[in-house]
Design an enzyme around this catalytic site. Structure first.
Site, PDB file in Angstrom:
ATOM      1  N   THR A  16       0.833  -1.207   0.000  1.00 23.22           N
ATOM      2  CA  THR A  16       0.000   0.000   0.000  1.00 23.22           C
ATOM      3  C   THR A  16       0.868   1.257   0.000  1.00 23.22           C
ATOM      4  O   THR A  16       0.549   2.254  -0.630  1.00 23.22           O
ATOM      5  CB  THR A  16      -0.910   0.019   1.247  1.00 23.22           C
ATOM      6  OG1 THR A  16      -1.633  -1.212   1.316  1.00 23.22           O
ATOM      7  CG2 THR A  16      -1.881   1.167   1.204  1.00 23.22           C
ATOM      8  N   ARG A  20       7.678  -2.616   2.893  1.00 24.73           N
ATOM      9  CA  ARG A  20       7.781  -2.715   4.355  1.00 24.73           C
ATOM     10  C   ARG A  20       8.074  -4.147   4.743  1.00 24.73           C
ATOM     11  O   ARG A  20       7.390  -5.076   4.302  1.00 24.73           O
ATOM     12  CB  ARG A  20       6.481  -2.264   5.029  1.00 24.73           C
ATOM     13  CG  ARG A  20       6.311  -0.780   4.934  1.00 24.73           C
ATOM     14  CD  ARG A  20       5.192  -0.262   5.796  1.00 24.73           C
ATOM     15  NE  ARG A  20       4.903   1.093   5.368  1.00 24.73           N
ATOM     16  CZ  ARG A  20       3.819   1.780   5.688  1.00 24.73           C
ATOM     17  NH1 ARG A  20       2.905   1.213   6.457  1.00 24.73           N
ATOM     18  NH2 ARG A  20       3.639   2.994   5.261  1.00 24.73           N
ATOM     19  N   HIS A 112       3.248   3.637  10.869  1.00 19.88           N
ATOM     20  CA  HIS A 112       2.659   3.387  12.193  1.00 19.88           C
ATOM     21  C   HIS A 112       3.140   2.067  12.791  1.00 19.88           C
ATOM     22  O   HIS A 112       2.742   1.724  13.898  1.00 19.88           O
ATOM     23  CB  HIS A 112       1.139   3.335  12.048  1.00 19.88           C
ATOM     24  CG  HIS A 112       0.706   2.343  11.015  1.00 19.88           C
ATOM     25  ND1 HIS A 112       0.920   2.538   9.675  1.00 19.88           N
ATOM     26  CD2 HIS A 112       0.121   1.145  11.142  1.00 19.88           C
ATOM     27  CE1 HIS A 112       0.467   1.493   9.015  1.00 19.88           C
ATOM     28  NE2 HIS A 112      -0.023   0.628   9.876  1.00 19.88           N
ATOM     29  N   ASP A 275       1.718   9.592  14.138  1.00 14.63           N
ATOM     30  CA  ASP A 275       2.345   8.269  14.012  1.00 14.63           C
ATOM     31  C   ASP A 275       3.855   8.371  13.816  1.00 14.63           C
ATOM     32  O   ASP A 275       4.442   9.449  13.939  1.00 14.63           O
ATOM     33  CB  ASP A 275       1.699   7.487  12.868  1.00 14.63           C
ATOM     34  CG  ASP A 275       2.051   8.073  11.513  1.00 14.63           C
ATOM     35  OD1 ASP A 275       2.311   9.292  11.441  1.00 14.63           O
ATOM     36  OD2 ASP A 275       2.072   7.327  10.516  1.00 14.63           O
ATOM     37  N   ASP A 277       5.907   8.410  11.241  1.00 12.82           N
ATOM     38  CA  ASP A 277       6.490   9.337  10.262  1.00 12.82           C
ATOM     39  C   ASP A 277       5.694  10.628  10.113  1.00 12.82           C
ATOM     40  O   ASP A 277       5.961  11.410   9.205  1.00 12.82           O
ATOM     41  CB  ASP A 277       6.647   8.640   8.903  1.00 12.82           C
ATOM     42  CG  ASP A 277       5.334   8.172   8.323  1.00 12.82           C
ATOM     43  OD1 ASP A 277       4.403   7.906   9.095  1.00 12.82           O
ATOM     44  OD2 ASP A 277       5.232   8.065   7.084  1.00 12.82           O
ATOM     45  N   ASP A 279       2.531  11.357   9.298  1.00 19.30           N
ATOM     46  CA  ASP A 279       1.470  11.646   8.328  1.00 19.30           C
ATOM     47  C   ASP A 279       0.072  11.310   8.848  1.00 19.30           C
ATOM     48  O   ASP A 279      -0.917  11.760   8.291  1.00 19.30           O
ATOM     49  CB  ASP A 279       1.747  10.970   6.968  1.00 19.30           C
ATOM     50  CG  ASP A 279       1.937   9.475   7.068  1.00 19.30           C
ATOM     51  OD1 ASP A 279       1.831   8.921   8.187  1.00 19.30           O
ATOM     52  OD2 ASP A 279       2.214   8.849   6.018  1.00 19.30           O
ATOM     53  N   THR A 342      -7.751   2.229  -1.255  1.00 22.70           N
ATOM     54  CA  THR A 342      -6.895   2.544  -0.110  1.00 22.70           C
ATOM     55  C   THR A 342      -5.466   2.811  -0.578  1.00 22.70           C
ATOM     56  O   THR A 342      -4.920   2.047  -1.367  1.00 22.70           O
ATOM     57  CB  THR A 342      -6.907   1.365   0.877  1.00 22.70           C
ATOM     58  OG1 THR A 342      -8.218   1.256   1.413  1.00 22.70           O
ATOM     59  CG2 THR A 342      -5.921   1.572   2.011  1.00 22.70           C
ATOM     60  N   GLU A 361      -8.711   9.465   4.862  1.00 20.75           N
ATOM     61  CA  GLU A 361      -8.944   8.032   4.966  1.00 20.75           C
ATOM     62  C   GLU A 361      -9.330   7.670   6.394  1.00 20.75           C
ATOM     63  O   GLU A 361      -8.924   8.350   7.345  1.00 20.75           O
ATOM     64  CB  GLU A 361      -7.679   7.268   4.606  1.00 20.75           C
ATOM     65  CG  GLU A 361      -7.224   7.468   3.191  1.00 20.75           C
ATOM     66  CD  GLU A 361      -5.989   6.641   2.913  1.00 20.75           C
ATOM     67  OE1 GLU A 361      -6.134   5.557   2.353  1.00 20.75           O
ATOM     68  OE2 GLU A 361      -4.891   7.079   3.285  1.00 20.75           O
ATOM     69  N   GLU A 362     -10.038   6.548   6.494  1.00 22.64           N
ATOM     70  CA  GLU A 362     -10.416   6.051   7.818  1.00 22.64           C
ATOM     71  C   GLU A 362      -9.181   5.681   8.642  1.00 22.64           C
ATOM     72  O   GLU A 362      -9.262   5.586   9.863  1.00 22.64           O
ATOM     73  CB  GLU A 362     -11.358   4.856   7.702  1.00 22.64           C
ATOM     74  CG  GLU A 362     -10.908   3.722   6.774  1.00 22.64           C
ATOM     75  CD  GLU A 362      -9.669   2.997   7.197  1.00 22.64           C
ATOM     76  OE1 GLU A 362      -9.547   2.733   8.405  1.00 22.64           O
ATOM     77  OE2 GLU A 362      -8.816   2.702   6.324  1.00 22.64           O
ATOM     78  N   SER A 363      -8.048   5.436   7.974  1.00 23.04           N
ATOM     79  CA  SER A 363      -6.836   4.984   8.654  1.00 23.04           C
ATOM     80  C   SER A 363      -6.052   6.157   9.255  1.00 23.04           C
ATOM     81  O   SER A 363      -4.830   6.156   9.253  1.00 23.04           O
ATOM     82  CB  SER A 363      -5.964   4.191   7.687  1.00 23.04           C
ATOM     83  OG  SER A 363      -5.668   4.971   6.539  1.00 23.04           O
ATOM     84  N   LYS A 374      -0.571  12.527   3.242  1.00 25.19           N
ATOM     85  CA  LYS A 374      -1.394  12.939   4.364  1.00 25.19           C
ATOM     86  C   LYS A 374      -0.487  13.618   5.383  1.00 25.19           C
ATOM     87  O   LYS A 374       0.725  13.417   5.368  1.00 25.19           O
ATOM     88  CB  LYS A 374      -2.139  11.758   4.955  1.00 25.19           C
ATOM     89  CG  LYS A 374      -1.295  10.576   5.355  1.00 25.19           C
ATOM     90  CD  LYS A 374      -2.223   9.417   5.679  1.00 25.19           C
ATOM     91  CE  LYS A 374      -1.491   8.194   6.184  1.00 25.19           C
ATOM     92  NZ  LYS A 374      -0.911   7.389   5.097  1.00 25.19           N
ATOM     93  N   ARG A 494      -8.893  -6.485   7.630  1.00 21.33           N
ATOM     94  CA  ARG A 494      -9.575  -5.265   8.041  1.00 21.33           C
ATOM     95  C   ARG A 494     -11.052  -5.388   7.687  1.00 21.33           C
ATOM     96  O   ARG A 494     -11.410  -5.644   6.528  1.00 21.33           O
ATOM     97  CB  ARG A 494      -8.981  -4.050   7.344  1.00 21.33           C
ATOM     98  CG  ARG A 494      -7.504  -3.820   7.629  1.00 21.33           C
ATOM     99  CD  ARG A 494      -7.172  -2.348   7.529  1.00 21.33           C
ATOM    100  NE  ARG A 494      -5.750  -2.081   7.415  1.00 21.33           N
ATOM    101  CZ  ARG A 494      -4.884  -2.096   8.424  1.00 21.33           C
ATOM    102  NH1 ARG A 494      -5.300  -2.422   9.633  1.00 21.33           N
ATOM    103  NH2 ARG A 494      -3.614  -1.811   8.226  1.00 21.33           N
TER     104      ARG A 494
END
Ligand code: G16
Length: 539
Positions: A16, A20, A112, A275, A277, A279, A342, A361-363, A374, A494
């Site tokens: 996404t 990572r 996060h 979080d 970083d 954003d 997303t 976003e919801e996140s 963001k 999710r």
């Protein structure tokens, strides 16, 4: 400069938001080097180009920056601009990429996710517009990484990143810049600092939990030094390589210290967390949690109260799993509302084309066209600006909002570290059942429609399929299910739940959503496939 023969890794597929993995995966020989070379190959080389480099300061950040500098130099880059100490928040990096008119930037973060030698690390490339690389570029990175046989690197001493100024490595210029200054100056152009300063001077109290992550220096400079909030307003303000053991994910579960304070006696007027970083953001009023979807809607409805948005907003965009609360605001304002997959990268074209000003976003992500990421602190400052102008509390603002637009009760349930094969089997079975769902009734709810979200970018026509299963009910309630693209262990399932109400706004969201939650368990058989009944995180 030397060319090192290497063997390609087959798992360097960005998710996404970039690549990572566990930190130790990145620390193995050639892993980071390969991927950095693959980035440069995928963007047509680095020769003569200028890049921004910085990260959130987590474990391995310092080593990774030095490697990137040496590979950039060996690939002929003209210049790299680095945040002092190798540190830049993601929004600050996005801003520098744009303001310095560079050819893009490399950002080191697993956002996060926790940091440390046994935790997570990440790397992503942002384009010259400041935004995350779109899918065609990340696909190219994966292709390059999968067939890589060598990378170029200069052999050199570490560059001193502690002091601001210019130096060189292997013939490439390196400029070390203050991490905070440019970003703070940008915020001053968007918000009415005088009004916010006056609010603090009148006794307004706030708590900002930086969670031992990158926003500490940014929040301290802006909130305490420039806006006059009392010293100590920012807690956990020193960035640490392991985030002091905190999980820097600003949600009610992980930012529990802040939640306890905001729900307690004598709570401050306003609370916020960000979080790893910088954003993401979570916003909390005295005694009231603001869901990210509601936050986006309130910001869209009130953005014109801040000087940077006084002319109004062109349009809004939200990711598909985010609640439709902001759509109602857009309809009221007569502006366009977009629903994207997303991933912040999907907002880039809409922002560049001037079709939207705000997205979210919801996140726990909200942002605007000031950068192409963001921006946690930006969202906090916009809230502060709105609170200063309206002179109301967070709960009064939310209540007035729901009274006007209705309330989209909303929650996300996360089931973490689920066996990947079982999660894939569950999603496959659910996808297989979609055609039969319309017309069926479950938990007193009638299914109107069911599909797997597919998106066509309205600006460049690119398409993205299989972006999440949606089950839509006749009363407007909704279930969305997808597997996270940012986890590093097994699969994270999710489950997004939504129900619209025109009255009765003071229910607990979990109670208001109870039939929808039971319907989701029934339709997807989460327990049967994963053995899980209770989510690990509820937001
Ligand atoms: C990233 C993306 C967001 C996305 C979030 C969660 O945020 O930039 O757009 O909403 O991950 O994605 P997923 O549900 O696939 O885990 P961040 O803050 O982690 O960079």
């Amino acid at each position: 400069m030397t060319t090192i023969q290497t063997v390609a890794f087959d798992d360097q597929k960005p998710g996404t938001s970039g690549l990572r993995k566990k930190t130790r995966v990145f620390m193995q020989a050639h892993y980071l080097e390969n991927f950095v070379q693959a980035i440069f190959n995928a963007i047509g080389g680095a020769k003569g180009k200028t890049f921004i480099v910085g990260g959130d300061g987590r474990f391995f950040n310092d080593r990774a920056v030095q490697v990137i500098l040496r590979i950039a130099a060996a690939n002929g880059a003209a210049k790299v601009i680095v945040g002092q100490g190798g540190i830049l928040s993601t929004p600050a990096a996005s801003h520098l990429i744009r303001s310095r008119k560079t050819d893009g930037g490399i950002i080191l973060s697993a956002s996060h996710n926790p940091g440390g030698e046994d935790e997570d690390f990440g790397i992503k490339f942002n384009m010259p517009n400041g935004g995350p690389a779109p899918e065609n570029i990340t696909d190219a990175m994966f292709r390059e990484a999968s067939v890589l046989v060598s990378y170029n690197i200069v052999e050199a001493q570490d560059v001193d990143l502690g002091a601001i100024g210019e130096t060189t490595i292997g013939g490439m210029a390196v400029e070390v810049v203050d991490c905070v200054a440019d970003y703070a100056a940008l915020m001053e152009t968007l918000f009415d600092f005088d009004k916010i300063r006056a609010m603090f001077a009148n006794g307004f109290r706030m708590r900002f939990d930086a969670m031992c992550a990158v926003t500490g220096p940014y929040a301290t400079e802006i909130l305490e030094n420039r806006l006059g909030a009392p010293a100590g307003t920012v807690t956990h303000g020193t960035p640490l390589p392991d985030f002091g053991g905190m999980h820097p994910d600003p949600n009610p579960t992980w930012a529990h210290e802040l939640m306890a304070e905001m729900m307690g006696d004598d709570a401050p007027n306003f609370g916020a967390a960000s979080d790893g970083d910088g954003d993401r953001n979570m916003v909390v009023g005295r005694g009231i949690y603001v869901s990210p979807s509601d936050s986006l809607a309130v910001l869209a409805a009130n953005a014109h109260l801040a000087k940077g948005y006084a002319k109004g907003i062109a349009g809004v965009a939200r990711s598909m799993p985010t609640s439709a609360a902001v759509d109602r605001v857009a309809a009221d304002l007569g502006i366009e509302a977009f629903e994207t997959p997303t991933g912040w990268k999907f907002f880039g074209n809409l922002l560049d084309a001037g079709r939207v000003t705000l997205c979210g976003e919801e996140s726990f992500g909200t942002g605007s066209d000031h950068v192409r990421e963001k921006d946690g602190l930006w969202a906090v400052l916009l809230w502060l600006n709105i609170l200063a102008v309206r002179g109301q509390s967070v709960s009064e603002i939310l209540e007035a909002h729901w009274a006007k637009y209705g309330r989209n009760y909303y929650s996300r349930h996360d089931f973490e570290a689920v066996d990947k094969d079982k999660a894939d089997a569950m999603m496959a079975a659910l996808r297989g059942s979609l055609a039969d769902l319309p017309g069926r009734e479950i938990e007193g709810l009638k299914i109107a429609n069911a599909d797997d979200f597919a998106y066509t970018d309205p600006v460049d026509g690119s398409t993205s399929a299989k972006q999440g299963v949606r089950i839509l009910f006749e009363d407007g309630s909704r279930i969305v299910m997808r597997l996270s693209g940012t986890g590093t262990q097994g699969a994270t399932l999710r489950l997004y739940l939504e129900r619209y109400a025109e009255s009765g706004f003071d229910q607990d969201p979990q109670e208001a959503l109870a039939p929808v939650i039971r319907a989701a368990q029934g339709l997807a058989d989460i327990q049967g496939y994963t053995g899980r009944v209770t989510p690990d995180v509820i937001t």
